[in-house]
Scaffold this active site. Structure first.
Site, mmCIF file in Angstrom:
data_model
loop_
_atom_site.group_PDB
_atom_site.id
_atom_site.type_symbol
_atom_site.label_atom_id
_atom_site.label_comp_id
_atom_site.label_asym_id
_atom_site.label_seq_id
_atom_site.Cartn_x
_atom_site.Cartn_y
_atom_site.Cartn_z
ATOM 1 N N ASP A 146 0.855 -1.184 0.000
ATOM 2 C CA ASP A 146 0.000 0.000 0.000
ATOM 3 C C ASP A 146 0.895 1.239 0.000
ATOM 4 O OD1 ASP A 146 -2.324 1.685 0.453
ATOM 5 O OD2 ASP A 146 -1.666 1.800 2.539
ATOM 6 N N ASP B 177 -2.310 -0.773 5.828
ATOM 7 C CA ASP B 177 -2.625 -0.245 7.159
ATOM 8 C C ASP B 177 -4.073 0.174 7.333
ATOM 9 O OD1 ASP B 177 -2.382 3.267 7.212
ATOM 10 O OD2 ASP B 177 -2.256 2.063 5.402
ATOM 11 N N ASP C 41 -7.459 -1.631 2.996
ATOM 12 C CA ASP C 41 -6.498 -2.696 2.722
ATOM 13 C C ASP C 41 -6.938 -4.041 3.296
ATOM 14 O OD1 ASP C 41 -4.621 -0.907 1.522
ATOM 15 O OD2 ASP C 41 -4.017 -0.264 3.526
#
Length: 664
Positions: A343, A548, A552
């Site tokens: 990410d 995080d 996600d």
């Protein structure tokens, strides 16, 4: 009435809906598995010192018996239930082995085996419960009520579950959006990090899409509902996490993969060792003793302990260095990854906007300090994240901020305030550069703003009495160890990581270039991230996802292994992930992979040692006469050897050696 509804004052910051869903956490002792495992452990730890100090059997024997009962009845019952389905699982085999150990006087060894299995089952139950808690808590992000606007403009509070496509709802300042829809009227900045992961609020006006569960800023919005509440993006995130968690086939440890064949083979062999000599006239007692010896030396206790100590030692070592690995299965899986998806916001970056550039315009008469002081003074009363970044930068430089008057915040545009008789404006260049450009100042400001935005930042224009005097750049700062981590992950897996982000393509491409990522997939919603991960896995890759946010979580659940950044990670991401980087040190991710691979190598070593001992003792028992005490000593000796070999990973040097392996 309509105007009154829209202009209701915003909530005070302390009263606004929190950015994260309330935590719902199952207490450890609320789980029956944890209570029984805890009881077995306490009983074992009470009995052990009594036995070792030479107390009479009546003092510690009943305690061990209670430990057997507390820790063994549940897996034993599960094993018996499995027998009804004509399957033989390792739980029942371990109970039989523990009882066999007790039958020949090795009561403490059997109790230890019981405690290990009971504790493992309790940890698995806790992990499952905590994940379910986080999924349920995610639903709290979406409000339970919304203000429904009737045709005559009046507002009524209704449950969001009753909203239908085509309804119009009012979102006041500071409220969460009650349904997926499109803005009909109004303008505001909406924090939609829970859905897209974007670090900054997004300006919304008529025609823009909004999502349920996102947090409205200082403006009022009227929204037409475009999706049924059960089909909102936030509801689909919940469904995807539940589906992925339920369907992702659990990787089993080696002993569990072979438990059916080994268990059936061992039982059949034990029966044969007992019956065959009887058929040739052997004595009953001798055959029974030989069979008991065979069962003990052939039992998989050493194999179980060959597998667990290296993995548990690696878990303990990783934990001391800020990486929480949730189970031995996860530690085993981590070393298998051969592809990584990262990410952007909060993972490769810190997730907090910071001032990155101060550009006074020629002819403004201002230097960098004066421009920052001017902008920070005007922004000081604002709660917008960009304003906080400007004010924090001024405070970091020790600048004193003069008081302003007539402060006005316009959603989607910026702020204005009066300072020293001049009107100071700070906000989006595209919204503020509307006056005729008589001397080219506005054109120069637009060029500077474009340069900053091309560099991946957000440009903020500063005006004095309607004339541009400078441009500020604000960006989400890259983690210092991001580039090194990307390179290390590439060396470990043999292929460069993939960047999966909900942020805009330009910002994603700029950051990817800085850290050395070539495969960039931007503008992704949570379901798009899952699709990308599944595509990699369908190509035969074992994917590690590092993220995080709530957005996600579905990808973390769907991946072969998921790691969450702990410091700013959402509850859902932390509970869904298989591991958590507690201190947000991104560089620990490749080190944890290296440590897992070392643990797996030790497991193989231990299995070879255990297999050699078992084979030798079994052959001795079948081909000759293996005395029972010697068989027990050989069996326990192999257990001690593999246990000590696995404990090598407890040393700090194990972590440093794993880090050395990932270095160039």
């Amino acid at each position: 009435m309509s105007a009154a509804l829209d202009q209701r004052p915003a909530q005070a910051p302390s009263q606004r809906t929190p950015a994260a869903a309330p935590r719902r956490r199952t207490r450890v002792l609320a789980l029956a598995e944890a209570r029984w495992a805890g009881a077995a452990l306490v009983l074992f730890l009470t009995a052990l010192p009594l036995q070792l100090t030479g107390s009479p059997v009546w003092a510690w024997g009943p305690l061990y018996a209670l430990a057997y009962a507390a820790g063994g009845w549940e897996p034993g019952w599960a094993g018996l239930q499995a027998l009804k389905d004509r399957t033989l699982d390792v739980d029942l085999l371990m109970i039989v082995a523990a009882l066999g150990a007790a039958a020949i006087g090795q009561v403490m060894d059997g109790a230890l085996l019981i405690v290990i299995f009971a504790t493992s089952g309790a940890l698995e139950a806790l992990a499952t419960a905590r994940t379910q808690d986080a999924v349920r808590g995610l639903l709290d992000l979406a409000p339970t009520t919304a203000t429904l606007i009737a045709d005559d403009g009046t507002g009524t509070t209704v449950e969001t579950s009753r909203l239908a496509v085509g309804d119009t709802i009012l979102i006041r300042p500071g409220e969460r959006v009650g349904a997926d829809g499109r803005v009909l009227h109004g303008a505001s900045d909406v924090d939609q990090a829970t859905i897209t992961g974007e670090p900054l609020p997004v300006a919304k006006q008529a025609g823009d899409e909004v999502f349920a569960g996102t947090l409205n800023g200082t403006g009022a919005l009227r929204i037409t509902v475009e999706r049924d509440p059960s089909d909102s993006v936030i509801a689909r995130i919940v469904a995807m996490v539940e589906e992925a968690s339920g369907t992702k086939a659990p990787t089993q440890l080696f002993v569990e993969k072979v438990e059916q064949r080994y268990s059936l083979g061992m039982i059949a062999a034990t029966v044969a060792v007992f019956l065959v000599p009887l058929a040739f006239g052997a004595a009953l007692t001798g055959s029974l003793l030989r069979a008991m010896t065979f069962m003990i030396v052939a039992s998989p206790c050493a194999v179980v302990l060959a597998t667990m100590p290296p993995l548990l030692s690696a878990i303990a070592t990783a934990g001391r260095h800020g990486v929480l690995i949730k189970s031995a299965v996860v530690m085993e899986r981590l070393g298998q990854v051969d592809a990584v998806a990262l990410d952007k916001t909060g993972t490769l970056t810190e997730g907090t906007p910071r001032l990155s550039a101060i550009r006074p315009l020629a002819g403004s008469g201002l230097d960098e300090i004066a421009l920052l002081t001017l902008a920070a003074a005007a922004e000081h009363p604002s709660e917008h994240p960009l304003a906080r970044a400007v004010v924090d930068a001024a405070h970091d430089r020790g600048l004193g901020l003069p008081a302003v008057s007539d402060f006005v915040s316009t959603p989607g545009v910026g702020v204005t305030a009066v300072l020293g008789g001049s009107t100071i404006g700070v906000g989006a260049p595209a919204r503020l550069l509307k006056e005729p450009d008589r001397d080219g100042t506005a054109a120069r400001a637009a060029v500077v703003a474009g340069e900053l935005e091309d560099g991946g930042g957000t440009a903020v224009l500063v005006q004095r009495d309607g004339r541009p005097v400078g441009v500020l750049g604000i960006a989400d700062r890259l983690r210092p160890d991001a580039a090194g981590t990307v390179a290390a992950l590439g060396r470990l897996t043999g292929t460069g990581p993939v960047l999966l982000t909900g942020d805009n393509p330009r910002a994603a491409a700029r950051l990817a270039g800085e850290v050395g990522i070539t495969d960039v997939r931007a503008g992704l919603l949570p379901q798009d991230k899952v699709t990308a991960v599944k595509g990699l896995e369908q190509a035969g890759r074992r994917v590690l996802v590092v993220g995080d946010g709530v957005n996600d979580a579905p990808a973390l659940a769907a991946a072969h292994t998921g790691i969450a950044m702990g410091r700013a990670g959402s509850d859902l991401a932390l509970e869904t992930a298989d591991a958590v980087v507690v201190r947000d040190e991104l560089a620990t991710v490749p080190t944890a992979i290296g440590l897992s691979r070392r643990a797996r190598r030790l497991v193989v070593q231990n299995l070879v040692i255990a297999s050699a001992f078992i084979t030798g003792l079994v052959v001795w028992d079948l081909a000759g006469h293996l005395p029972l005490p010697l068989g027990v000593a050989g069996h326990e000796g192999s257990t001690v050897i593999v246990g000590l070999n696995g404990l090598r990973l407890l040393a700090d040097g194990a972590w440093h050696r794993a880090r050395t392996v990932t270095a160039p």
